[in-house]
Scaffold this motif. Structure first.
Motif, PDB file in Angstrom:
ATOM      1  N   ALA A 122       0.856  -1.193   0.000  1.00 30.41           N
ATOM      2  CA  ALA A 122       0.000   0.000   0.000  1.00 30.41           C
ATOM      3  C   ALA A 122       0.887   1.236   0.000  1.00 30.41           C
ATOM      4  CB  ALA A 122      -0.882  -0.003   1.237  1.00 30.41           C
ATOM      5  N   GLN A 123       0.733   2.074  -0.989  1.00 29.19           N
ATOM      6  CA  GLN A 123       1.541   3.279  -1.128  1.00 29.19           C
ATOM      7  C   GLN A 123       0.622   4.489  -1.044  1.00 29.19           C
ATOM      8  OE1 GLN A 123       3.774   2.977  -4.730  1.00 29.19           O
ATOM      9  NE2 GLN A 123       4.833   1.100  -4.125  1.00 29.19           N
ATOM     10  N   GLY A 124       0.659   5.172   0.095  1.00 30.03           N
ATOM     11  CA  GLY A 124      -0.192   6.340   0.251  1.00 30.03           C
ATOM     12  C   GLY A 124       0.365   7.553  -0.473  1.00 30.03           C
ATOM     13  N   THR A 125       1.700   7.681  -0.525  1.00 27.80           N
ATOM     14  CA  THR A 125       2.327   8.837  -1.168  1.00 27.80           C
ATOM     15  C   THR A 125       3.066   8.374  -2.409  1.00 27.80           C
ATOM     16  OG1 THR A 125       2.637   9.887   0.989  1.00 27.80           O
ATOM     17  CG2 THR A 125       3.928  10.751  -0.848  1.00 27.80           C
ATOM     18  N   PRO A 126       2.786   8.965  -3.583  1.00 26.03           N
ATOM     19  CA  PRO A 126       3.485   8.549  -4.811  1.00 26.03           C
ATOM     20  C   PRO A 126       4.971   8.908  -4.740  1.00 26.03           C
ATOM     21  CG  PRO A 126       2.182  10.519  -5.203  1.00 26.03           C
ATOM     22  CD  PRO A 126       1.828  10.049  -3.826  1.00 26.03           C
ATOM     23  N   LEU A 127       5.797   8.065  -5.362  1.00 23.98           N
ATOM     24  CA  LEU A 127       7.236   8.328  -5.415  1.00 23.98           C
ATOM     25  C   LEU A 127       7.525   9.306  -6.550  1.00 23.98           C
ATOM     26  CD1 LEU A 127       8.477   4.632  -4.996  1.00 23.98           C
ATOM     27  CD2 LEU A 127       8.197   6.373  -3.219  1.00 23.98           C
ATOM     28  N   THR A 128       8.499  10.157  -6.356  1.00 24.15           N
ATOM     29  CA  THR A 128       8.837  11.153  -7.379  1.00 24.15           C
ATOM     30  C   THR A 128      10.334  11.138  -7.659  1.00 24.15           C
ATOM     31  OG1 THR A 128       9.137  12.905  -5.732  1.00 24.15           O
ATOM     32  CG2 THR A 128       6.939  12.661  -6.697  1.00 24.15           C
ATOM     33  N   CYS A 129      10.672  11.553  -8.869  1.00 22.77           N
ATOM     34  CA  CYS A 129      12.065  11.725  -9.277  1.00 22.77           C
ATOM     35  C   CYS A 129      12.120  12.842 -10.298  1.00 22.77           C
ATOM     36  CB  CYS A 129      12.642  10.426  -9.854  1.00 22.77           C
ATOM     37  SG  CYS A 129      11.880   9.915 -11.418  1.00 22.77           S
ATOM     38  N   THR A 130      13.310  13.223 -10.700  1.00 20.01           N
ATOM     39  CA  THR A 130      13.497  14.289 -11.686  1.00 20.01           C
ATOM     40  C   THR A 130      14.137  13.704 -12.937  1.00 20.01           C
ATOM     41  OG1 THR A 130      13.804  15.919  -9.933  1.00 20.01           O
ATOM     42  CG2 THR A 130      14.555  16.533 -12.121  1.00 20.01           C
TER      43      THR A 130
ATOM     44  N   ALA B  53      13.145   7.001  -4.992  1.00 23.79           N
ATOM     45  CA  ALA B  53      12.588   8.338  -4.743  1.00 23.79           C
ATOM     46  C   ALA B  53      13.703   9.367  -4.627  1.00 23.79           C
ATOM     47  CB  ALA B  53      11.749   8.317  -3.467  1.00 23.79           C
ATOM     48  N   GLY B  54      13.529  10.496  -5.319  1.00 29.08           N
ATOM     49  CA  GLY B  54      14.503  11.582  -5.270  1.00 29.08           C
ATOM     50  C   GLY B  54      15.610  11.478  -6.286  1.00 29.08           C
ATOM     51  N   ASP B  55      15.647  10.420  -7.095  1.00 29.40           N
ATOM     52  CA  ASP B  55      16.700  10.283  -8.111  1.00 29.40           C
ATOM     53  C   ASP B  55      16.607  11.414  -9.130  1.00 29.40           C
ATOM     54  OD1 ASP B  55      17.848   8.080  -7.006  1.00 29.40           O
ATOM     55  OD2 ASP B  55      16.964   6.632  -8.381  1.00 29.40           O
ATOM     56  N   VAL B  56      17.783  11.809  -9.627  1.00 31.01           N
ATOM     57  CA  VAL B  56      17.869  12.814 -10.694  1.00 31.01           C
ATOM     58  C   VAL B  56      18.383  12.106 -11.943  1.00 31.01           C
ATOM     59  CG1 VAL B  56      18.914  14.976 -11.458  1.00 31.01           C
ATOM     60  CG2 VAL B  56      18.293  14.663  -9.043  1.00 31.01           C
ATOM     61  N   ILE B  57      17.499  11.917 -12.922  1.00 28.89           N
ATOM     62  CA  ILE B  57      17.830  11.187 -14.154  1.00 28.89           C
ATOM     63  C   ILE B  57      18.098  12.205 -15.263  1.00 28.89           C
ATOM     64  CG2 ILE B  57      17.037   9.472 -15.813  1.00 28.89           C
ATOM     65  CD1 ILE B  57      15.072   8.508 -13.619  1.00 28.89           C
ATOM     66  N   GLU B  58      19.228  12.062 -15.948  1.00 29.23           N
ATOM     67  CA  GLU B  58      19.597  12.971 -17.037  1.00 29.23           C
ATOM     68  C   GLU B  58      19.910  12.156 -18.286  1.00 29.23           C
ATOM     69  OE1 GLU B  58      22.216  16.454 -15.369  1.00 29.23           O
ATOM     70  OE2 GLU B  58      22.664  14.626 -14.223  1.00 29.23           O
ATOM     71  N   TRP B  59      19.182  12.438 -19.359  1.00 28.33           N
ATOM     72  CA  TRP B  59      19.485  11.854 -20.667  1.00 28.33           C
ATOM     73  C   TRP B  59      20.219  12.907 -21.475  1.00 28.33           C
ATOM     74  CZ3 TRP B  59      19.165   6.961 -22.402  1.00 28.33           C
ATOM     75  CH2 TRP B  59      18.445   6.041 -21.633  1.00 28.33           C
ATOM     76  N   MET B  60      21.404  12.515 -22.022  1.00 30.96           N
ATOM     77  CA  MET B  60      22.248  13.477 -22.726  1.00 30.96           C
ATOM     78  C   MET B  60      22.736  12.885 -24.037  1.00 30.96           C
ATOM     79  SD  MET B  60      24.467  14.790 -19.438  1.00 30.96           S
ATOM     80  CE  MET B  60      24.547  13.114 -18.821  1.00 30.96           C
ATOM     81  N   TYR B  61      22.767  13.750 -25.042  1.00 32.29           N
ATOM     82  CA  TYR B  61      23.295  13.349 -26.343  1.00 32.29           C
ATOM     83  C   TYR B  61      24.786  13.635 -26.354  1.00 32.29           C
ATOM     84  CZ  TYR B  61      23.384  12.478 -31.389  1.00 32.29           C
ATOM     85  OH  TYR B  61      23.626  11.943 -32.640  1.00 32.29           O
ATOM     86  N   THR B  62      25.593  12.626 -26.674  1.00 30.99           N
ATOM     87  CA  THR B  62      27.044  12.795 -26.738  1.00 30.99           C
ATOM     88  C   THR B  62      27.510  12.759 -28.186  1.00 30.99           C
ATOM     89  OG1 THR B  62      29.186  11.834 -26.128  1.00 30.99           O
ATOM     90  CG2 THR B  62      27.357  10.307 -26.397  1.00 30.99           C
ATOM     91  N   CYS B  63      28.524  13.553 -28.468  1.00 29.10           N
ATOM     92  CA  CYS B  63      29.117  13.569 -29.806  1.00 29.10           C
ATOM     93  C   CYS B  63      30.507  12.939 -29.816  1.00 29.10           C
ATOM     94  CB  CYS B  63      29.204  15.009 -30.328  1.00 29.10           C
ATOM     95  SG  CYS B  63      27.606  15.833 -30.500  1.00 29.10           S
ATOM     96  N   ASP B  64      30.965  12.506 -28.639  1.00 27.29           N
ATOM     97  CA  ASP B  64      32.312  11.950 -28.548  1.00 27.29           C
ATOM     98  C   ASP B  64      32.348  10.786 -27.571  1.00 27.29           C
ATOM     99  OD1 ASP B  64      34.981  11.579 -29.007  1.00 27.29           O
ATOM    100  OD2 ASP B  64      35.631  13.251 -27.737  1.00 27.29           O
ATOM    101  N   LEU B  65      31.411   9.873 -27.666  1.00 27.20           N
ATOM    102  CA  LEU B  65      31.360   8.658 -26.871  1.00 27.20           C
ATOM    103  C   LEU B  65      31.415   8.938 -25.363  1.00 27.20           C
ATOM    104  CD1 LEU B  65      31.073   5.650 -27.579  1.00 27.20           C
ATOM    105  CD2 LEU B  65      33.540   5.418 -27.264  1.00 27.20           C
ATOM    106  N   GLY B  66      30.776  10.037 -24.965  1.00 26.48           N
ATOM    107  CA  GLY B  66      30.639  10.361 -23.548  1.00 26.48           C
ATOM    108  C   GLY B  66      31.672  11.305 -22.980  1.00 26.48           C
ATOM    109  N   SER B  67      32.802  11.511 -23.643  1.00 28.96           N
ATOM    110  CA  SER B  67      33.848  12.371 -23.084  1.00 28.96           C
ATOM    111  C   SER B  67      33.408  13.830 -23.006  1.00 28.96           C
ATOM    112  CB  SER B  67      35.129  12.265 -23.918  1.00 28.96           C
ATOM    113  OG  SER B  67      34.902  12.713 -25.241  1.00 28.96           O
ATOM    114  N   ASP B  68      32.468  14.243 -23.831  1.00 29.27           N
ATOM    115  CA  ASP B  68      32.002  15.628 -23.808  1.00 29.27           C
ATOM    116  C   ASP B  68      30.901  15.871 -22.780  1.00 29.27           C
ATOM    117  OD1 ASP B  68      30.287  14.007 -25.182  1.00 29.27           O
ATOM    118  OD2 ASP B  68      29.954  15.372 -26.863  1.00 29.27           O
ATOM    119  N   VAL B  69      30.451  14.818 -22.101  1.00 32.16           N
ATOM    120  CA  VAL B  69      29.429  14.982 -21.063  1.00 32.16           C
ATOM    121  C   VAL B  69      29.884  14.394 -19.721  1.00 32.16           C
ATOM    122  CG1 VAL B  69      27.486  15.095 -22.662  1.00 32.16           C
ATOM    123  CG2 VAL B  69      28.268  12.860 -21.823  1.00 32.16           C
ATOM    124  N   GLY B  70      31.135  13.968 -19.666  1.00 26.11           N
ATOM    125  CA  GLY B  70      31.667  13.449 -18.414  1.00 26.11           C
ATOM    126  C   GLY B  70      31.494  11.966 -18.221  1.00 26.11           C
TER     127      GLY B  70
END
Length: 253
Positions: free
Chosen positions: A110-118, A226-243
């Motif tokens: 039973a989940q009274g409060t919905p889980l949220t993330c970003t 709950a509370g996770d921050v999910i980021e989808w990013m487009y890379t032009c150099d196999l990830g080196s340009d986004v860390g």
């Protein structure tokens, strides 16, 4: 008789002269006030000797005024100890195991409060590599690079990053194409917002990051909390340009 009277007169005159001389000798000591007047300046010089004593007294407040400066130096000691506080270790991202390697969640049914993330979707790296972008795709790149600015969404316990992404793009009418292999329980993101892998170079494609960490496994195996921050990013150099250099793109190997 006349001779006797003459002698008497002479004696009287002599006595009178002696009296006069005696009176004159007594009147000379009356000049003593002049000596006292001369002694008065000597007494007037004594207050001048007391004046230096009054000059010494202001020296003590000067020393007292310097004493408050010493506690000021002591108060600076705690300030020197303050630099020992830079504890920025929480910046290290949380490393989380895939869903199939985690124990069964102990969350109540039973989940009274919905889980949220970003969640957010960005293709800002393309703005710095437009010379490699397919010219027909240039109009698909937003001026600020955001296909979806950070937004808070709800999810249910046990859902993966892929589940949250799929529900979010449907709710916001954003195009997404993926390959799902149920046999291996894997999902591979080919394109979002009509921007596909290899559209901006041979090393371009989509990657995801959760709480600052690029998982080394696919989005369909990452259980959202709950509370996770999910980021989808487009890379032009196999990830080196986004860390995320050396990390596989948004799919399971």
């Amino acid at each position: 008789m006349k001779k006797q009277t003459g002698r008497m007169l002479a004696l009287l005159l002599a006595a009178a002269l002696l009296l006069l001389c005696a009176c004159g000798a007594k009147t000379e000591p009356v000049q003593e006030p002049e000596q006292t007047a001369a002694a008065e300046p000597v007494q007037a010089e004594q207050p001048q000797e007391a004046a230096p004593v009054e000059e010494e007294t202001p020296e003590t407040p000067e020393k007292e005024a310097q004493t408050p400066e010493e506690p000021a130096a002591e108060e600076a000691l705690p300030e020197e100890a303050a630099p020992e506080e830079p504890v920025e270790q929480p910046t290290e991202p949380e490393v989380r195991a895939p869903m199939d390697e985690q124990p069964a969640p102990e969350q109540p049914a039973a989940q009274g409060t919905p889980l949220t993330c970003t969640i957010s979707i960005s293709c800002a790296t393309i703005l710095n590599n437009t010379d490699e972008l397919d010219p027909q795709k240039l109009e698909l790149v937003p001026e600020d690079g955001w296909i979806l600015a950070p937004v808070t969404v709800t999810f249910t316990a046990g859902q993966s990053v892929f589940d949250v992404l799929l529900a979010t793009v449907k709710e916001n009418a954003i195009h997404m194409e993926y390959q799902n292999t149920p046999m291996y329980e894997t999902a591979y993101i080919e394109g979002i917002g009509n921007l596909y892998e290899f559209d901006c170079g041979a090393l371009s494609g989509w990657m995801y990051r959760v709480n600052g960490w690029f998982p080394n496994y696919g989005c369909s195996r990452y259980a959202v909390q709950a509370g996770d921050v999910i980021e989808w990013m487009y890379t032009c150099d196999l990830g080196s340009d986004v860390g995320g250099s050396g990390v596989s793109q948004g799919y399971d190997e």
